[in-house]
Design a protein around this motif. Structure first.
Motif, PDB file in Angstrom:
ATOM      1  N   SER A   1       0.838  -1.202   0.000  1.00 20.10           N
ATOM      2  CA  SER A   1       0.000   0.000   0.000  1.00 20.10           C
ATOM      3  C   SER A   1       0.876   1.257   0.000  1.00 20.10           C
ATOM      4  O   SER A   1       0.558   2.239  -0.670  1.00 20.10           O
ATOM      5  CB  SER A   1      -0.946  -0.006   1.211  1.00 20.10           C
ATOM      6  N   TRP A   2       1.988   1.226   0.726  1.00 22.30           N
ATOM      7  CA  TRP A   2       2.893   2.383   0.721  1.00 22.30           C
ATOM      8  C   TRP A   2       3.578   2.532  -0.637  1.00 22.30           C
ATOM      9  O   TRP A   2       3.774   3.658  -1.117  1.00 22.30           O
ATOM     10  CB  TRP A   2       3.933   2.241   1.825  1.00 22.30           C
ATOM     11  N   PHE A   3       3.918   1.402  -1.265  1.00 17.20           N
ATOM     12  CA  PHE A   3       4.514   1.440  -2.605  1.00 17.20           C
ATOM     13  C   PHE A   3       3.542   2.107  -3.585  1.00 17.20           C
ATOM     14  O   PHE A   3       3.939   2.960  -4.396  1.00 17.20           O
ATOM     15  CB  PHE A   3       4.845   0.017  -3.067  1.00 17.20           C
ATOM     16  N   LEU A   4       2.273   1.712  -3.527  1.00 14.43           N
ATOM     17  CA  LEU A   4       1.268   2.299  -4.416  1.00 14.43           C
ATOM     18  C   LEU A   4       1.093   3.790  -4.146  1.00 14.43           C
ATOM     19  O   LEU A   4       0.910   4.581  -5.069  1.00 14.43           O
ATOM     20  CB  LEU A   4      -0.070   1.575  -4.237  1.00 14.43           C
ATOM     21  N   TYR A   5       1.143   4.179  -2.870  1.00 13.24           N
ATOM     22  CA  TYR A   5       1.004   5.587  -2.521  1.00 13.24           C
ATOM     23  C   TYR A   5       2.148   6.420  -3.099  1.00 13.24           C
ATOM     24  O   TYR A   5       1.930   7.512  -3.631  1.00 13.24           O
ATOM     25  CB  TYR A   5       0.960   5.736  -0.999  1.00 13.24           C
ATOM     26  N   GLU A   6       3.374   5.867  -3.053  1.00  9.59           N
ATOM     27  CA  GLU A   6       4.533   6.621  -3.525  1.00  9.59           C
ATOM     28  C   GLU A   6       4.686   6.590  -5.035  1.00  9.59           C
ATOM     29  O   GLU A   6       5.236   7.531  -5.625  1.00  9.59           O
ATOM     30  CB  GLU A   6       5.802   6.072  -2.878  1.00  9.59           C
ATOM     31  N   ASN A   7       4.188   5.529  -5.675  1.00 12.12           N
ATOM     32  CA  ASN A   7       4.495   5.340  -7.097  1.00 12.12           C
ATOM     33  C   ASN A   7       3.279   5.283  -8.014  1.00 12.12           C
ATOM     34  O   ASN A   7       3.441   5.433  -9.225  1.00 12.12           O
ATOM     35  CB  ASN A   7       5.291   4.033  -7.270  1.00 12.12           C
ATOM     36  N   LYS A   8       2.100   5.085  -7.465  1.00 18.01           N
ATOM     37  CA  LYS A   8       0.914   4.976  -8.321  1.00 18.01           C
ATOM     38  C   LYS A   8      -0.071   6.083  -7.968  1.00 18.01           C
ATOM     39  O   LYS A   8       0.072   7.209  -8.421  1.00 18.01           O
ATOM     40  CB  LYS A   8       0.278   3.587  -8.164  1.00 18.01           C
ATOM     41  N   SER A   9      -1.070   5.754  -7.164  1.00 16.71           N
ATOM     42  CA  SER A   9      -2.087   6.753  -6.829  1.00 16.71           C
ATOM     43  C   SER A   9      -2.586   6.544  -5.407  1.00 16.71           C
ATOM     44  O   SER A   9      -2.501   5.445  -4.848  1.00 16.71           O
ATOM     45  CB  SER A   9      -3.276   6.664  -7.797  1.00 16.71           C
ATOM     46  N   LEU A  10      -3.125   7.618  -4.845  1.00 15.23           N
ATOM     47  CA  LEU A  10      -3.665   7.557  -3.489  1.00 15.23           C
ATOM     48  C   LEU A  10      -4.853   6.606  -3.426  1.00 15.23           C
ATOM     49  O   LEU A  10      -5.013   5.852  -2.458  1.00 15.23           O
ATOM     50  CB  LEU A  10      -4.085   8.970  -3.042  1.00 15.23           C
ATOM     51  N   SER A  11      -5.675   6.614  -4.460  1.00 14.70           N
ATOM     52  CA  SER A  11      -6.857   5.736  -4.473  1.00 14.70           C
ATOM     53  C   SER A  11      -6.450   4.270  -4.430  1.00 14.70           C
ATOM     54  O   SER A  11      -7.032   3.465  -3.685  1.00 14.70           O
ATOM     55  CB  SER A  11      -7.715   6.008  -5.709  1.00 14.70           C
ATOM     56  N   GLN A  12      -5.435   3.895  -5.253  1.00 15.98           N
ATOM     57  CA  GLN A  12      -4.972   2.513  -5.251  1.00 15.98           C
ATOM     58  C   GLN A  12      -4.367   2.134  -3.894  1.00 15.98           C
ATOM     59  O   GLN A  12      -4.585   1.031  -3.393  1.00 15.98           O
ATOM     60  CB  GLN A  12      -3.931   2.308  -6.361  1.00 15.98           C
ATOM     61  N   ALA A  13      -3.620   3.068  -3.315  1.00 15.78           N
ATOM     62  CA  ALA A  13      -3.005   2.813  -2.017  1.00 15.78           C
ATOM     63  C   ALA A  13      -4.078   2.605  -0.950  1.00 15.78           C
ATOM     64  O   ALA A  13      -3.995   1.692  -0.125  1.00 15.78           O
ATOM     65  CB  ALA A  13      -2.099   3.970  -1.631  1.00 15.78           C
ATOM     66  N   GLN A  14      -5.123   3.446  -0.981  1.00 15.95           N
ATOM     67  CA  GLN A  14      -6.195   3.323   0.006  1.00 15.95           C
ATOM     68  C   GLN A  14      -6.939   2.008  -0.160  1.00 15.95           C
ATOM     69  O   GLN A  14      -7.267   1.343   0.827  1.00 15.95           O
ATOM     70  CB  GLN A  14      -7.172   4.498  -0.135  1.00 15.95           C
ATOM     71  N   SER A  15      -7.180   1.621  -1.399  1.00 18.07           N
ATOM     72  CA  SER A  15      -7.868   0.353  -1.659  1.00 18.07           C
ATOM     73  C   SER A  15      -7.066  -0.824  -1.110  1.00 18.07           C
ATOM     74  O   SER A  15      -7.612  -1.740  -0.498  1.00 18.07           O
ATOM     75  CB  SER A  15      -8.104   0.192  -3.165  1.00 18.07           C
ATOM     76  N   GLN A  16      -5.756  -0.810  -1.343  1.00 15.24           N
ATOM     77  CA  GLN A  16      -4.887  -1.876  -0.842  1.00 15.24           C
ATOM     78  C   GLN A  16      -4.838  -1.855   0.695  1.00 15.24           C
ATOM     79  O   GLN A  16      -4.868  -2.903   1.350  1.00 15.24           O
ATOM     80  CB  GLN A  16      -3.483  -1.695  -1.410  1.00 15.24           C
ATOM     81  N   ALA A  17      -4.808  -0.647   1.280  1.00 15.40           N
ATOM     82  CA  ALA A  17      -4.671  -0.516   2.729  1.00 15.40           C
ATOM     83  C   ALA A  17      -5.932  -0.919   3.478  1.00 15.40           C
ATOM     84  O   ALA A  17      -5.888  -1.142   4.694  1.00 15.40           O
ATOM     85  CB  ALA A  17      -4.304   0.928   3.089  1.00 15.40           C
ATOM     86  N   GLU A  18      -7.060  -1.027   2.768  1.00 11.28           N
ATOM     87  CA  GLU A  18      -8.284  -1.458   3.437  1.00 11.28           C
ATOM     88  C   GLU A  18      -8.140  -2.853   4.030  1.00 11.28           C
ATOM     89  O   GLU A  18      -8.851  -3.228   4.967  1.00 11.28           O
ATOM     90  CB  GLU A  18      -9.459  -1.402   2.465  1.00 11.28           C
ATOM     91  N   LYS A  19      -7.192  -3.618   3.488  1.00 10.43           N
ATOM     92  CA  LYS A  19      -6.937  -4.959   4.024  1.00 10.43           C
ATOM     93  C   LYS A  19      -6.209  -4.907   5.365  1.00 10.43           C
ATOM     94  O   LYS A  19      -6.029  -5.930   6.020  1.00 10.43           O
ATOM     95  CB  LYS A  19      -6.128  -5.779   3.016  1.00 10.43           C
ATOM     96  N   LEU A  20      -5.771  -3.692   5.752  1.00 11.83           N
ATOM     97  CA  LEU A  20      -5.032  -3.536   7.011  1.00 11.83           C
ATOM     98  C   LEU A  20      -5.938  -3.144   8.172  1.00 11.83           C
ATOM     99  O   LEU A  20      -5.464  -3.001   9.297  1.00 11.83           O
ATOM    100  CB  LEU A  20      -3.958  -2.456   6.840  1.00 11.83           C
ATOM    101  N   GLU A  21      -7.225  -2.944   7.900  1.00 10.62           N
ATOM    102  CA  GLU A  21      -8.141  -2.526   8.953  1.00 10.62           C
ATOM    103  C   GLU A  21      -8.150  -3.557  10.087  1.00 10.62           C
ATOM    104  O   GLU A  21      -8.303  -4.750   9.863  1.00 10.62           O
ATOM    105  CB  GLU A  21      -9.549  -2.352   8.390  1.00 10.62           C
ATOM    106  N   GLY A  22      -7.967  -3.081  11.310  1.00 11.17           N
ATOM    107  CA  GLY A  22      -7.954  -3.968  12.462  1.00 11.17           C
ATOM    108  C   GLY A  22      -6.594  -4.553  12.774  1.00 11.17           C
ATOM    109  O   GLY A  22      -6.436  -5.256  13.771  1.00 11.17           O
ATOM    110  N   THR A  23      -5.589  -4.269  11.950  1.00 11.69           N
ATOM    111  CA  THR A  23      -4.237  -4.768  12.199  1.00 11.69           C
ATOM    112  C   THR A  23      -3.396  -3.661  12.832  1.00 11.69           C
ATOM    113  O   THR A  23      -3.832  -2.515  12.944  1.00 11.69           O
ATOM    114  CB  THR A  23      -3.554  -5.227  10.900  1.00 11.69           C
TER     115      THR A  23
END
Length: 583
Positions: A102-124
């Motif tokens: 998710s951090w890789f996507l945030y730095e190199n792709k888009s915020l939306s993609q990073a947020q979508s990937q990071a949703e899997k981190l909820e509760g961790t």
């Protein structure tokens, strides 16, 4: 024999598998070491090739991350992303891989993609990444309401990985802003709270006073003054007056110069209620040393000075003892009395007004200047002239921040016989502030004193309309807990209903044949009266009400009490003559 052979074969298989795993790990580690040698020598092309092989050999999330790190270091972002994806395919529940991707996507792709990937981190423990992306996404909008209820879970998630309870405080503030104090306090149940005072205030605002004290108890030693101040208020609210007083006294005795003015005011009130003029003076002197322009403090000092004037002078025996240099306990107490005079306080008010040009200070100075206790020789004409000059100086009471001046001058004008002029000033002040002088419309916005004035004008008219129903509602509202309506009233300095309010309401009740209600408020007024004259006047009203409603015995007792407090009460003496049953 077979069982033994079987066991030997199983052991051989296990050993062979172990050797295979060991070789596998050795092979992966060898590939990484080889890649590192190529990277150190500057042979990037060879390193890329070896790292691809290492990716294919990786057998754990940590190994995939090891390959990813080297690929990022040599600038192979495409290959690095492939490595993360390969790792996630094999270990889809691994939070570390999802967090890094998710951090890789945030730095190199888009915020939306990073947020979508990071949703899997909820509760961790990496949920703060999701919170970060959600906040940044919200920040892209032109206007963001960070107190929106939607943000509470975002702030709470940020706490999971950071363990910084400032995030939980943010979540609690969001809940408190919507009135959900129960949910706000649930966030405060997390461990390692760095700021117990914050959570104590949250509990206090939600009226969870016991919980607030529990948070404050987390300070085992040397609690900050703010914590002690809050504790003193909570003790008072819970009815533990003595504990609240002890905390305030301890704070005042520290002499700390950062304490708020309200602490000294509350300390002075504690002393006043205990008839301790010495401690009251100590609290007020310290207050005005730190806050010389504090209007409440100046007013309280004047009230104290007026009470000191009422203390009888020493008798001849005490004066004779002084000649012998002997001192009784009473003489020592007399010597300790504060020496402040009303004239000295007037000088302090005048100096403060010169510094601040405060309309309220000017009003205080006027009210005490015309007081018979301060200036018994002042004529009505002089009092009127001073009032007109004061109103002129502050644009007839419509100048900025002159509300307190109007609150003080309106009753003064009424007492001087200028009811219509008083109402004109009062209505002009309301119109200037609210664009309306409709008491019914403004009743929830009026201060306590303004509510008293509006109720009075509603019942007597004074050049305006008469509305007895509204007057009754306004007077009744003054009998309720004003701290609920006016949060600025501190718990230990809360509004105390004044005797004229009770008498006026009693008159309205009696006039509308609500005799039980009238009886109740007259009884309450009699209990509050501080002078014999006041008590006698109220008891006379109560006696007359009881007589009219057929309670002859009660009326007789009230009338006897009235004449006990004031044997020369003319109305009571006439009533005794005219009403045979009472006589």
């Amino acid at each position: 024999m077979r069982k033994g052979s079987c066991f030997i074969v199983c052991c051989m298989i296990f050993l062979l598998a172990s050797c295979g795993l060991k070789k596998e790990a050795q092979s992966f580690n060898t590939l990484l070491e080889t890649a590192d040698l190529h990277i150190d020598s500057g042979d990037g092309g060879s390193a890329v090739s070896v790292l691809k092989n290492a990716r294919d050999a990786a057998q754990s999330p940590l190994q995939f991350l090891g390959v990813y790190k080297r690929q990022i270091n040599i600038g192979e972002k495409k290959e690095a992303e492939k490595t993360l994806k390969a790792g996630i395919r094999q270990y889809s529940d691994n939070p570390e891989l999802h967090a890094v991707y998710s951090w890789f996507l945030y730095e190199n792709k888009s915020l939306s993609q990073a947020q979508s990937q990071a949703e899997k981190l909820e509760g961790t423990k990496y949920a703060s990444l999701l919170s970060l992306f959600q906040l940044k996404k919200a920040g892209e909008k032109q206007s963001v309401d960070y107190l929106s209820a939607d943000f509470a879970s975002i702030y709470a998630s940020a706490y999971l990985s950071t363990q910084n309870d400032k995030w939980l405080q943010n979540a609690a503030v969001v809940c408190a802003a919507t009135g959900d104090f129960q949910k706000a306090l649930e966030y405060g149940q997390a461990a390692n709270l760095s700021d117990p005072v914050f959570w104590a205030y949250a509990a206090y605002d939600g009226k969870k006073y016991t919980e607030a004290l529990e948070y404050l108890s987390l300070f085992e030693k040397n609690p900050p003054s703010e914590a002690l101040l809050l504790a003193s208020d909570i003790h008072t609210i819970l009815g533990d007056i003595e504990s609240g007083r002890q905390v305030r006294e301890a704070l005042i005795d520290t002499g700390t110069e950062t304490l708020p003015a309200q602490l000294y005011l509350n300390g002075a009130k504690d002393a006043r209620e205990n008839n301790d003029l010495v401690q009251e003076a100590v609290a007020l002197y310290r207050l005005l040393k730190l806050y010389p322009d504090n209007e409440e403090g100046l007013g309280a000092l004047m009230e104290m000075a007026l009470r000191v004037q009422l203390v009888p002078e020493e008798n001849n025996l005490a004066k004779a003892l002084r000649e012998t240099k002997l001192r009784s306990a009473g003489m020592i107490a007399y010597d300790m009395l504060p020496k402040t005079t009303p004239e000295q306080v007037l000088a302090l008010l005048d100096a403060s007004h010169a510094r601040t040009n405060s309309a309220y200070t000017a009003a205080l100075e006027y009210i005490y200047t015309i007081s018979p206790q301060v200036n018994p020789q002042m004529t009505k004409e002089e009092k009127e002239a001073a009032a007109w000059l004061l109103l002129e100086a502050y644009s007839g009471g419509t100048a900025k921040n002159s509300e307190k001046l109007v609150e003080a001058l309106v009753p003064a004008l009424i007492s001087l016989g200028h009811q219509e002029e008083a109402r004109r000033v009062f209505d002009a002040s309301l119109t200037n502030r609210f664009d309306s002088a409709d008491y019914q419309e403004l009743k929830e916005q009026l201060s306590v004193k303004e509510c008293e004035c509006a109720a009075y004008f509603a019942v007597v008219g004074a050049g305006g309309y008469v509305d007895v129903d509204l007057a009754q509602k306004l007077f009744e509202s003054l009998l309720s807990d004003q701290s609920l309506r006016y949060p600025e009233l501190a718990s230990t300095n809360s509004y105390e209903v004044e005797i004229p309010v009770l008498i006026n309401l009693g008159e309205i009740y009696a006039g509308r044949r609500k005799f039980d209600e009238a009886w109740d408020v007259y009884t309450q007024a009699a209990g509050l009266a501080s002078t014999a004259k006041e008590k006698a006047d109220i008891l006379y009203r109560l006696a007359w009400l009881q007589h009219q409603t057929g309670f002859s015995e009660e009326s007789k007792r009230s009338l006897e009490s009235c004449l006990k407090y004031n044997p020369y009460h003319q109305d009571a003496k006439i009533m005794q003559i005219r009403v045979p049953k009472i006589k």
